[in-house]
Write a protein that holds these residues in place. Sequence first.
Motif, mmCIF file in Angstrom:
data_model
loop_
_atom_site.group_PDB
_atom_site.id
_atom_site.type_symbol
_atom_site.label_atom_id
_atom_site.label_comp_id
_atom_site.label_asym_id
_atom_site.label_seq_id
_atom_site.Cartn_x
_atom_site.Cartn_y
_atom_site.Cartn_z
ATOM 1 N N GLY A 1 0.802 -1.218 0.000
ATOM 2 C CA GLY A 1 0.000 0.000 0.000
ATOM 3 C C GLY A 1 0.839 1.273 0.000
ATOM 4 N N ALA B 1 0.905 5.346 1.568
ATOM 5 C CA ALA B 1 0.360 6.304 2.535
ATOM 6 C C ALA B 1 -0.234 7.508 1.800
ATOM 7 C CB ALA B 1 1.452 6.771 3.492
ATOM 8 N N PRO B 2 -1.332 8.077 2.294
ATOM 9 C CA PRO B 2 -1.967 9.235 1.628
ATOM 10 C C PRO B 2 -1.007 10.402 1.408
ATOM 11 C CG PRO B 2 -3.435 8.345 3.308
ATOM 12 C CD PRO B 2 -2.126 7.609 3.457
ATOM 13 N N ASP C 1 -6.167 4.698 -5.350
ATOM 14 C CA ASP C 1 -6.806 4.492 -4.056
ATOM 15 C C ASP C 1 -5.982 3.439 -3.322
ATOM 16 O OD1 ASP C 1 -8.459 4.504 -1.904
ATOM 17 O OD2 ASP C 1 -10.021 3.257 -2.821
ATOM 18 N N SER C 2 -5.478 3.773 -2.153
ATOM 19 C CA SER C 2 -4.586 2.847 -1.460
ATOM 20 C C SER C 2 -4.665 3.052 0.041
ATOM 21 C CB SER C 2 -3.137 3.037 -1.939
ATOM 22 O OG SER C 2 -2.272 2.112 -1.320
ATOM 23 N N THR C 3 -4.450 1.972 0.752
ATOM 24 C CA THR C 3 -4.368 2.002 2.204
ATOM 25 C C THR C 3 -3.065 1.338 2.616
ATOM 26 O OG1 THR C 3 -6.771 1.868 2.399
ATOM 27 C CG2 THR C 3 -5.475 1.339 4.371
ATOM 28 N N LEU C 4 -2.291 2.013 3.434
ATOM 29 C CA LEU C 4 -0.996 1.481 3.840
ATOM 30 C C LEU C 4 -1.183 0.130 4.533
ATOM 31 C CD1 LEU C 4 1.943 2.461 3.676
ATOM 32 C CD2 LEU C 4 1.719 3.310 6.008
ATOM 33 N N SER D 1 -2.601 -2.510 3.202
ATOM 34 C CA SER D 1 -3.757 -3.281 2.724
ATOM 35 C C SER D 1 -3.838 -3.394 1.213
ATOM 36 C CB SER D 1 -5.055 -2.641 3.241
ATOM 37 O OG SER D 1 -5.074 -2.626 4.651
ATOM 38 N N SER E 1 -3.242 -1.614 -2.991
ATOM 39 C CA SER E 1 -3.459 -0.421 -3.813
ATOM 40 C C SER E 1 -4.373 -0.747 -4.980
ATOM 41 C CB SER E 1 -2.134 0.132 -4.340
ATOM 42 O OG SER E 1 -1.256 0.441 -3.287
#
Length: 434
Positions: A334, A336-337, A382-385, A387, A389
């Motif tokens: 993932g 990070a924003p 769209d991605s969550t560290l 989890s 991408s």
Amino acid sequence: MKQTLKILIVDDNEVDRMAFRDALTKAGVQMELFEVSDGNDAFSALSTTAYDCVFFDYRLPDQHGLTFIQQLRSSKIKVPSVVLTAQGDEQITVQLIKAGATDYLSKSKISPEMLVQVLRSAIRIYWAETQAALVNQQLKESHEQLIHKNQELERQQQQIQMQNFKLLEVSQLKSHFLATMSHELRTPMNAIIGFSQILFRSKFGQLTYQQADMVERILNNGKHLLMLVNEVLDFSRLEAGRLDLKGEMFDISKVINLAVGEMRSLADAKNLSLLVQTDLQNTLVFNDPVRLKQILINLLSNAIKFTESGQIWVEVKELSASRVTIVVRDTGIGIAPRDFKCIFEAFRQIDQTITRKYPGTGLGLAIIDSLVRMMGGKIFLDSTLGSGSMFKIELPRQITLLSTEAADARDVQLDGDDIFSRAKNPHHSFFQTR
């Protein structure tokens, strides 16, 4: 007027001075009254002492009243001044006022009430003029400062333009250097790859296990290095605006399956599931199949590189009759924003250290972003560290060619939705010209 005023009376007639003094006294003015009989003594007194107001006779024995006013003005002596005129001299007051006198008063009309009124008016007019002059001076200084600042800004802007020209020149030289070096490196790299492949052929003799392992390493590293060189070459062409799309009609599902097939071995090596799902009523598009495949391979390569376990999905869907979307998802590390804004910048990687775990040039996503924009599309992240991408690309079914080949391509392109409606007819030749 409660404060004590310093008043100077300039008149050679003792009787007039006495009448003036009595009128001020009867009016109750708190004052210090000073008397002189001619212009020279008045000028000397005004040069050394600050007075609140000066009353002077128009007909002084040593000089004309107009001359006296002009002398005060040229000496920059500022004081409220009231001209005392005789009967019939009122017509000359306009000249005196223009020359700098504050007000005038006829000697025949001197009374306590009139004298207080003129005195108060003269002081007020003087202070109003003084404040107006101060404001004008401040405005003038502000205007001069603005002019100076504008000149400074213009100078800085010229310097910035010169620096921009120099930076542009350096950037062009860098792009030219990258393109030249990349092109020159491809020739020996292709030779290394070609000769490595030749060594595997049995007609040149059987290699030992150790020799085969070394040749295979040479081949694999050569291919990897050639891929990096090609990335630099593509980026330099994109940056210089020298990379053109070559549009043609093709089946997008076949290109996707081809790209996935080339990357499947890398996914299998990491025990990753690589799934493809196509949901298109019409799979034909007009685009550059080579560059579209390059986009997919770069996205899949990143997904495989940054995913240690789990799955990778490729989904192709219709947004509308004229647009399609391609989605690549993974269960990797993932993003990070805070890194979203720089993820598509050239030569930028989240880990910039030389000991980073994941190698690469940092050009893959920059090239993808440029190619997608050239195709008239958009890319979304769209991605969550921790989890995974998701990269989603939206593309028109029919790209607009911006290069010189656009004119030639018009002969084989069909307009709008008509091209896709004809494609559904199996008896219609898709490359038939109008």
